[in-house]
Design an enzyme around this catalytic site. Structure first.
Site, PDB file in Angstrom:
ATOM      1  N   THR A 147     -10.060 -35.615 -23.681  1.00 52.96           N
ATOM      2  CA  THR A 147     -11.050 -34.899 -22.829  1.00 52.96           C
ATOM      3  C   THR A 147     -11.173 -35.080 -21.433  1.00 52.96           C
ATOM      4  O   THR A 147     -11.465 -34.434 -20.594  1.00 52.96           O
ATOM      5  CB  THR A 147     -12.398 -35.516 -23.159  1.00 52.96           C
ATOM      6  OG1 THR A 147     -12.511 -36.901 -23.097  1.00 52.96           O
ATOM      7  CG2 THR A 147     -12.765 -35.260 -24.720  1.00 52.96           C
TER       8      THR A 147
ATOM      9  N   GLY B 105      -8.026 -36.499 -17.890  1.00 53.74           N
ATOM     10  CA  GLY B 105      -6.746 -36.825 -17.406  1.00 53.74           C
ATOM     11  C   GLY B 105      -7.016 -37.645 -16.126  1.00 53.74           C
ATOM     12  O   GLY B 105      -7.917 -37.651 -15.436  1.00 53.74           O
ATOM     13  N   ARG B 106      -6.080 -38.762 -16.022  1.00 55.29           N
ATOM     14  CA  ARG B 106      -5.992 -39.651 -14.976  1.00 55.29           C
ATOM     15  C   ARG B 106      -4.705 -39.869 -14.275  1.00 55.29           C
ATOM     16  O   ARG B 106      -3.710 -39.940 -15.032  1.00 55.29           O
ATOM     17  CB  ARG B 106      -6.622 -40.877 -15.277  1.00 55.29           C
ATOM     18  CG  ARG B 106      -7.875 -41.053 -15.498  1.00 55.29           C
ATOM     19  CD  ARG B 106      -8.441 -42.090 -16.651  1.00 55.29           C
ATOM     20  NE  ARG B 106      -7.793 -41.822 -17.921  1.00 55.29           N
ATOM     21  CZ  ARG B 106      -8.352 -41.401 -19.072  1.00 55.29           C
ATOM     22  NH1 ARG B 106      -9.272 -40.317 -18.946  1.00 55.29           N
ATOM     23  NH2 ARG B 106      -7.569 -41.162 -20.088  1.00 55.29           N
TER      24      ARG B 106
ATOM     25  N   GLY C  49      -2.495 -38.023 -29.688  1.00 56.50           N
ATOM     26  CA  GLY C  49      -1.257 -37.765 -30.663  1.00 56.50           C
ATOM     27  C   GLY C  49      -1.195 -36.414 -31.133  1.00 56.50           C
ATOM     28  O   GLY C  49      -1.934 -35.522 -30.744  1.00 56.50           O
TER      29      GLY C  49
ATOM     30  N   HIS D 246       2.111 -42.737 -26.981  1.00 62.57           N
ATOM     31  CA  HIS D 246       0.842 -42.266 -27.639  1.00 62.57           C
ATOM     32  C   HIS D 246      -0.036 -43.459 -26.999  1.00 62.57           C
ATOM     33  O   HIS D 246       0.013 -44.537 -26.818  1.00 62.57           O
ATOM     34  CB  HIS D 246       1.081 -42.622 -29.277  1.00 62.57           C
ATOM     35  CG  HIS D 246      -0.250 -42.271 -29.812  1.00 62.57           C
ATOM     36  ND1 HIS D 246      -0.856 -42.935 -30.752  1.00 62.57           N
ATOM     37  CD2 HIS D 246      -1.340 -41.381 -29.658  1.00 62.57           C
ATOM     38  CE1 HIS D 246      -1.697 -42.491 -31.097  1.00 62.57           C
ATOM     39  NE2 HIS D 246      -2.053 -41.532 -30.412  1.00 62.57           N
ATOM     40  N   ASP D 247      -1.126 -42.632 -26.612  1.00 60.11           N
ATOM     41  CA  ASP D 247      -2.187 -43.491 -25.725  1.00 60.11           C
ATOM     42  C   ASP D 247      -2.639 -44.882 -26.455  1.00 60.11           C
ATOM     43  O   ASP D 247      -2.870 -45.861 -25.853  1.00 60.11           O
ATOM     44  CB  ASP D 247      -3.378 -42.539 -25.028  1.00 60.11           C
ATOM     45  CG  ASP D 247      -4.059 -41.788 -26.127  1.00 60.11           C
ATOM     46  OD1 ASP D 247      -3.789 -42.067 -27.393  1.00 60.11           O
ATOM     47  OD2 ASP D 247      -4.587 -40.823 -25.956  1.00 60.11           O
TER      48      ASP D 247
ATOM     49  N   ASN E 205      -8.206 -44.347 -37.966  1.00 61.97           N
ATOM     50  CA  ASN E 205      -8.814 -43.527 -37.118  1.00 61.97           C
ATOM     51  C   ASN E 205     -10.317 -43.203 -37.583  1.00 61.97           C
ATOM     52  O   ASN E 205     -10.446 -42.956 -38.590  1.00 61.97           O
ATOM     53  CB  ASN E 205      -8.056 -42.037 -37.346  1.00 61.97           C
ATOM     54  CG  ASN E 205      -6.770 -42.104 -36.581  1.00 61.97           C
ATOM     55  OD1 ASN E 205      -6.582 -41.834 -35.485  1.00 61.97           O
ATOM     56  ND2 ASN E 205      -5.765 -42.309 -37.341  1.00 61.97           N
TER      57      ASN E 205
ATOM     58  N   GLY F  83     -13.055 -46.314 -22.946  1.00 62.94           N
ATOM     59  CA  GLY F  83     -14.320 -45.859 -22.425  1.00 62.94           C
ATOM     60  C   GLY F  83     -15.530 -46.279 -23.051  1.00 62.94           C
ATOM     61  O   GLY F  83     -16.448 -46.737 -22.846  1.00 62.94           O
TER      62      GLY F  83
END
Length: 471
Positions: free
Chosen positions: A13, A15-16, A80, A236-237, A296, A406
């Site tokens: 949702t 980007g940084r 992903g 992958h975050d 997940n 978050g």
């Protein structure tokens, strides 16, 4: 000696672009860009606006280099499963979004050739219709793969734009349902099942690989005056986020909570059993060859979609005020199954939750505060179930739960997860994904050294989590 690296961190949702300052006793970050990652629907197809993300990355990288001209490296991580199709180095179209509902026929086709249990035995990856294997099969059935000569997973696409070099990083590859979790190589048999030519996929590299220097065109755009290396991290975050969790994996569980919630334990080797498969657990590759046994969970997506719906209805929503109102709800709220497929696609989340309750004869939440409390209670229960089950299946006696991302800022969610699991929660760091990227880059560039445990010790010494005791 202190060094500086840049993490391009693209979530589902937002980007940084984060500048990291790293040394043996130092770990600091500064955000140089933050931008929305918004799905775009065109003629009934949902896409990622990757050019907007790329421009945001370039703007942030330019800002970071302006502040610190001696930046030594840059790396990308993303969500992903998704990918871009290229031919002769050119992107053929905006990548499709995993929430695009296009894989139903592909799921049936792939599973007729390789049943779920057979796929799981090879990959250790939980069945989800969004998995890359089904998306690629859908592209193959519509002859789109015939147009391409390369498939690049999302972080690898940005790595290619940065460096001009095509790679497939292993932590991201492990989300596809096409990587053999035992050999850590592409599964030729599953590629055949999906209808994917082996030559479409680049060779695999591990986190910490120095890919090459920044492409000359990018150098000019960001006004770099000294060489900058492009590094593959845990792209992958989730893999990057878990890298930066200051945990003792022998007795801890983790929850990486953003748009998605990934809850589980870290192991030395995969657990590929019927119990993990039917329990909805996935075995993804982590940094330094670790395995992330996790489930997940839908994550904050449901709450975000509910807020978006209320705003579409013309109501101004302050998230902190909404959470405070939810905390004050005294009546018991229903616990819904947040992994029900009806909650996957964008849309009217409050109405879907009401329908879910009505179908089961349960009193639905009656106002916004109750709806938010229902969502948070449901997520907390799903997280508690996931970490407790992961601990049992992975033979990890869970004594602490670490929440990062978050979700670690949501005090009600953290407290209710501790309450429902009966285990203390440590919340933070918030920017764990970027920190994980920064740490792996810094080690690759020689600014720091040591094992994964050493990297986590640096986080432990420089970042202090918030503690929640079960009530």
């Amino acid at each position: 000696m202190v060094g500086h690296v840049v993490a391009l961190d693209f979530g589902a949702t937002s980007g940084r672009v984060i500048l990291g300052e790293v040394g043996p006793d130092q770990l600091r970050t500064a955000t140089h860009a933050r931008f929305t990652n918004r799905a775009v629907s065109v003629r009934g197809c949902l896409h990622w606006d990757v050019l907007s993300l790329w421009q945001g990355a370039l703007d942030g990288l330019t800002s970071a280099i302006r502040e610190v001209p001696t930046v030594s490296s840059v790396a990308t991580d993303t969500w992903g499963v998704d990918y871009g199709l290229l031919r002769d180095g050119q992107l053929l179209g905006n990548p499709r979004h995993y929430r695009d509902e296009r894989t139903d026929a592909a799921v049936e086709r792939v599973q007729s050739l390789s049943p779920q249990a057979e796929q799981y035995a090879a990959t250790g990856i939980q069945f989800m219709p969004i998995n890359t294997i089904y998306q690629l099969s859908a592209d193959a059935a519509e002859n789109r793969l015939e147009l391409a000569d390369t498939v690049l997973l999302m972080p690898d696409l940005f790595t290619y734009w940065l460096s001009g070099i095509s790679i497939a990083e292993t932590t991201m590859a492990s989300t596809t349902g096409l990587l053999d979790v035992h050999t850590r190589q592409w599964s030729d048999s599953l590629l055949d099942v999906a209808g994917v030519r082996r030559e479409l996929l680049p060779e695999l590299v591990i986190p910490g690989t120095r890919v090459g220097e920044l492409d000359a065109d990018v150098v000019a755009q960001v006004r770099a005056e000294s060489p900058i290396e492009v590094v593959a991290v845990g792209s992958h975050d989730t893999a990057s986020a878990v890298t930066a969790i200051p945990m003792q994996p022998e007795t801890a569980a983790f929850i990486s909570c953003g748009t998605w919630g990934l809850a589980g334990v870290e192991l030395e080797s995969p657990v590929v059993t019927e119990a993990t498969r039917t329990g909805g657990f996935t075995n993804e590759v982590g940094v330094d060859g670790r395995i992330l046994l996790m489930r997940n969970v839908m994550g904050l997506w449901i709450l975000s979609e509910a807020v978006r719906q209320w705003e579409r209805d013309g109501e101004a929503i302050s998230l902190p005020e909404l959470i405070e109102a939810a905390s004050a709800v005294s009546d018991a709220m229903p616990v819904v199954d947040v992994n029900d497929p009806r909650f996957l696609a964008p849309g009217n989340m409050p109405r879907r939750i009401t329908e879910w309750c009505t179908e089961r004869g349960i009193r639905a939440p009656g106002n916004r505060a109750e709806m938010a409390r229902c969502i948070i209670e449901s997520l907390a229960q799903a997280f508690a179930d996931a970490v407790l089950s992961a601990g049992l299946l992975g033979d990890v006696p869970v004594k602490t739960i670490h929440i990062v991302g978050g979700g670690s800022l949501n005090r009600l969610l953290c407290q209710r997860t501790a309450d429902r699991a009966g285990i203390p929660v440590l919340a933070g760091p918030v920017e764990a994904t970027a920190l994980g990227s920064v740490l792996v880059q810094a080690r690759a560039m020689g600014h720091i050294s040591g094992s994964l445990d050493s990297l986590r010790d640096l986080v432990r010494r420089t970042h202090h989590p918030v503690s929640y005791t079960p009530r």
